[in-house]
Scaffold this motif. Sequence first.
Motif, PDB file in Angstrom:
ATOM      1  N   THR A  84      59.745  14.205  54.972  1.00 19.73           N
ATOM      2  CA  THR A  84      60.476  15.269  55.823  1.00 19.73           C
ATOM      3  C   THR A  84      60.384  16.575  55.210  1.00 19.73           C
ATOM      4  OG1 THR A  84      62.642  14.800  54.946  1.00 19.73           O
ATOM      5  CG2 THR A  84      61.833  13.665  57.041  1.00 19.73           C
ATOM      6  N   LYS A  85      60.472  16.777  53.824  1.00 21.52           N
ATOM      7  CA  LYS A  85      60.426  17.964  53.045  1.00 21.52           C
ATOM      8  C   LYS A  85      59.251  18.772  53.213  1.00 21.52           C
ATOM      9  CE  LYS A  85      59.133  15.608  48.400  1.00 21.52           C
ATOM     10  NZ  LYS A  85      59.786  15.241  46.986  1.00 21.52           N
ATOM     11  N   GLU A  86      58.097  18.108  53.373  1.00 20.41           N
ATOM     12  CA  GLU A  86      56.701  18.719  53.815  1.00 20.41           C
ATOM     13  C   GLU A  86      56.966  19.740  55.076  1.00 20.41           C
ATOM     14  OE1 GLU A  86      53.408  16.181  53.787  1.00 20.41           O
ATOM     15  OE2 GLU A  86      53.942  15.454  51.518  1.00 20.41           O
ATOM     16  N   THR A 104      60.616   9.691  54.896  1.00 21.32           N
ATOM     17  CA  THR A 104      59.804  10.121  55.578  1.00 21.32           C
ATOM     18  C   THR A 104      60.063  10.471  57.002  1.00 21.32           C
ATOM     19  OG1 THR A 104      59.325   7.890  56.579  1.00 21.32           O
ATOM     20  CG2 THR A 104      58.254   8.520  54.497  1.00 21.32           C
ATOM     21  N   VAL A 105      59.267  10.920  57.830  1.00 24.75           N
ATOM     22  CA  VAL A 105      59.709  11.328  59.448  1.00 24.75           C
ATOM     23  C   VAL A 105      59.867   9.741  60.033  1.00 24.75           C
ATOM     24  CG1 VAL A 105      58.957  11.815  61.399  1.00 24.75           C
ATOM     25  CG2 VAL A 105      57.966  13.488  59.502  1.00 24.75           C
ATOM     26  N   ARG A 106      59.251   8.949  59.847  1.00 29.02           N
ATOM     27  CA  ARG A 106      59.530   7.676  60.504  1.00 29.02           C
ATOM     28  C   ARG A 106      60.921   6.882  60.091  1.00 29.02           C
ATOM     29  NH1 ARG A 106      55.951   4.147  62.759  1.00 29.02           N
ATOM     30  NH2 ARG A 106      54.193   5.314  61.899  1.00 29.02           N
ATOM     31  N   GLU A 107      61.163   7.154  58.712  1.00 30.22           N
ATOM     32  CA  GLU A 107      62.412   6.447  58.166  1.00 30.22           C
ATOM     33  C   GLU A 107      63.799   7.160  58.479  1.00 30.22           C
ATOM     34  OE1 GLU A 107      60.645   4.956  53.943  1.00 30.22           O
ATOM     35  OE2 GLU A 107      61.533   6.676  53.932  1.00 30.22           O
ATOM     36  N   GLU A 108      63.343   8.598  58.537  1.00 28.11           N
ATOM     37  CA  GLU A 108      64.417   9.361  59.262  1.00 28.11           C
ATOM     38  C   GLU A 108      64.924   9.302  60.558  1.00 28.11           C
ATOM     39  OE1 GLU A 108      67.579  12.012  58.983  1.00 28.11           O
ATOM     40  OE2 GLU A 108      66.507  11.218  57.037  1.00 28.11           O
ATOM     41  N   PHE A 113      54.733  15.876  67.104  1.00 24.82           N
ATOM     42  CA  PHE A 113      54.305  15.368  65.949  1.00 24.82           C
ATOM     43  C   PHE A 113      52.859  14.504  66.137  1.00 24.82           C
ATOM     44  CE2 PHE A 113      58.642  15.960  64.839  1.00 24.82           C
ATOM     45  CZ  PHE A 113      58.447  16.261  63.223  1.00 24.82           C
ATOM     46  N   LYS A 114      52.111  14.629  65.298  1.00 30.55           N
ATOM     47  CA  LYS A 114      50.807  13.571  65.016  1.00 30.55           C
ATOM     48  C   LYS A 114      51.238  12.412  64.599  1.00 30.55           C
ATOM     49  CE  LYS A 114      47.906  17.455  64.822  1.00 30.55           C
ATOM     50  NZ  LYS A 114      46.916  18.602  63.940  1.00 30.55           N
ATOM     51  N   ARG A 115      50.769  11.361  64.887  1.00 35.01           N
ATOM     52  CA  ARG A 115      50.925  10.063  64.533  1.00 35.01           C
ATOM     53  C   ARG A 115      50.682   9.807  62.860  1.00 35.01           C
ATOM     54  NH1 ARG A 115      49.917   8.541  69.532  1.00 35.01           N
ATOM     55  NH2 ARG A 115      51.292   6.940  70.609  1.00 35.01           N
ATOM     56  N   GLU A 145      58.739   3.333  71.131  1.00 30.15           N
ATOM     57  CA  GLU A 145      59.641   4.101  71.709  1.00 30.15           C
ATOM     58  C   GLU A 145      59.719   5.333  70.551  1.00 30.15           C
ATOM     59  OE1 GLU A 145      63.899   4.647  74.135  1.00 30.15           O
ATOM     60  OE2 GLU A 145      63.176   2.662  73.021  1.00 30.15           O
ATOM     61  N   LEU A 146      59.884   5.161  69.454  1.00 32.76           N
ATOM     62  CA  LEU A 146      59.973   6.105  68.389  1.00 32.76           C
ATOM     63  C   LEU A 146      58.701   6.868  68.229  1.00 32.76           C
ATOM     64  CD1 LEU A 146      61.355   5.505  64.898  1.00 32.76           C
ATOM     65  CD2 LEU A 146      59.101   6.225  64.811  1.00 32.76           C
ATOM     66  N   GLU A 147      57.558   6.213  68.157  1.00 35.30           N
ATOM     67  CA  GLU A 147      56.490   6.799  68.175  1.00 35.30           C
ATOM     68  C   GLU A 147      56.050   7.785  69.469  1.00 35.30           C
ATOM     69  OE1 GLU A 147      52.928   4.619  67.195  1.00 35.30           O
ATOM     70  OE2 GLU A 147      53.466   3.952  65.350  1.00 35.30           O
ATOM     71  N   ARG A 148      56.624   7.161  70.616  1.00 41.09           N
ATOM     72  CA  ARG A 148      56.254   8.022  71.891  1.00 41.09           C
ATOM     73  C   ARG A 148      57.120   9.402  71.854  1.00 41.09           C
ATOM     74  NH1 ARG A 148      56.635   4.015  74.863  1.00 41.09           N
ATOM     75  NH2 ARG A 148      58.847   4.019  75.521  1.00 41.09           N
TER      76      ARG A 148
END
Length: 646
Positions: free
Chosen positions: A161-163, A80-84, A152-154, A142-145
């Motif tokens: 990520t493939k999407e 996912t975006v967060r995991e990457e 990116f939206k939350r 910090e990652l989200e900010r």
Amino acid sequence: MISVEGLKVEFGVKPLFTDASFVINARDRIALVGKNGAGKSTLLKILCGQQQPTAGTVAIPTETAIGYLPQVMKLMDNTTVREETQKAFANVTALADRVDKLEREMNERTDYDTDDYMQLVERYTTEHERLMMMGAAHREAELERTLVGLGFKRTDLDRPTKEFSGGWRMRIELAKILLEKPDVLLLDEPTNHLDIESIQWLEQFLAQSASAVVLVSHDRAFINNVCNRTLEISCGQITDYKVKYDEYVTLRKERREQQLRAYENQQKEIADMKAFIERFRYQATKAVQVQQKVKQLEKIVPIEVDEVDNSAMHLKFPPCQRSGDYPIICDELRKAYDHVVFDHVNLTIKRGEKVAFVGKNGEGKTTLVKCIMDEIDYEGILKIGHNVQIGYFAQNQAQLLDEGLTVHQTIDNAARGDIRLRINDILGAFMFGGENADKRVRVLSGGERSRLAMIKLLLEPVNLLILDEPTNHLDMLSKDVLKEAIKAFDGTAIIVSHDREFLDGLVTKVYEFGGGKVREHLGGIYDFLRDRKIEELSQLGRANETNAANEASKAQKPQEPQKPTSYAEHKEQQRRKARAEKAVKASEQKIEKMEARLKELDELLMNPEKASDMTLVTEYTQTKRTLDEEIEQWEQLSEELEALTN
């Protein structure tokens, strides 16, 4: 921090650059500039250790961490975006695991009085303090900010990520590099996949970062706002200008004029030597002098002059039939997929207007363009005016070229009529002169392909131009040629772009995309920013909410003049006034000092012996420019002080 000494890089007969020496210091903000193919990306690869130079050394202290963002990279698709993005915290995660392990060991042991246990406690304390200093407690925030700042939206953070498109995944890689907080950031075209809001967020981030920055970018406003130093690769040399890009342009022009004078003098000297040799070659009495001239001629190192300015030319679109008065009319236009992209879009574009589409990526700019091009269906009414001939440059236009053709063949196939007689001139203007015209499309870089696709568009007889991110991969010169051509274009133009410098002075109307709506703003791009009363476009969403709330409030009750309602507010207003007075006074002192220096320089330059001193001329030019800027700043500060006083 990084020391480069005697660097040389060569791939073919002619080296990219030789004997390059410079130092990158802590908190330096360096713009790396030069023509496409000059070696900018190669130099970044050498600095980060991915490529070795032909000769010379790059000295980097062992504790120095380097973050490198290339133009093209292989991206992972199984997270996912967060995991990457969390991979940026690999060192922090490893340290946190060590701290957890030490804590468990402390809890399991009971030999509290032993030296071994005390050493364990000391190790735990040291590692825990390091973990806190690395900001482990705030890393998710910090990652989200950072991801939100890059567009990116939350709700996107837990999507695979493939999407996402390649451009959005490049943003993930940029976020990872920024979160790693390296000592040196090497960024190769970081703005290519960013919209205006994200670019301005990145500007602010880099301004506050403790890292040194070396970046390659063709976004003039971006490098002006970020960088305080310019490294130019030209004629096989790297020249260090310790000034911002705009000042570098002025200094470089002066330096090139000096180069031209030196070149002309050298050519005259060479011609005189050759004439002497030819005249007295067979006279025995002049044999010694002839041999001396021959040796002198052999020792002369030819002066090179960068021909980048010589390649510039004025281009214009071929004539086309006049279109109707209103090339584009939208009435209650709507487009939705699984969500509404935009709704109730009502706009009319008149013949001859140059308009910009701006807004965050994903808000519908390209979607509306595709509706106009009839590539996708939509709801509502969209009318294309009478006799409208559309020239369309899509974001992927460069990928649609025939890879089997040469550059010259590609343009020769597109050219019609008398313009075919000028193909070589046009190719030269976009730096495809000489042997470059015989290159196959398949071997061209992304920037070269974009330039080639743009040339094809310049050859089409159209009266409505639609350009979707036309400046991605274009260098400064090509952008200037394109901008001038669009200015001179007597038809209508719709430009989707994040490049403020490119849009400035080009468009007279801005359409803002956001929140499913399209809003019209009269004026140029900087008028738009001022009208929105924001410092950066990343505040647009919040500004819209504020405006809506204010309008609702106005409908409920009449506005009253704002007055301080408490002693604390009164004191704060007085403090603001005092600060404004101090700023005005400081500005006046600067103006007075610069005016005095200009007077001194005027007197010096009146002296015939000093009139050609380029150091004095350069100082006079820089001081005059700085004075003009300071006067503008003083006027703004004075207006603010007057407002506070009243």
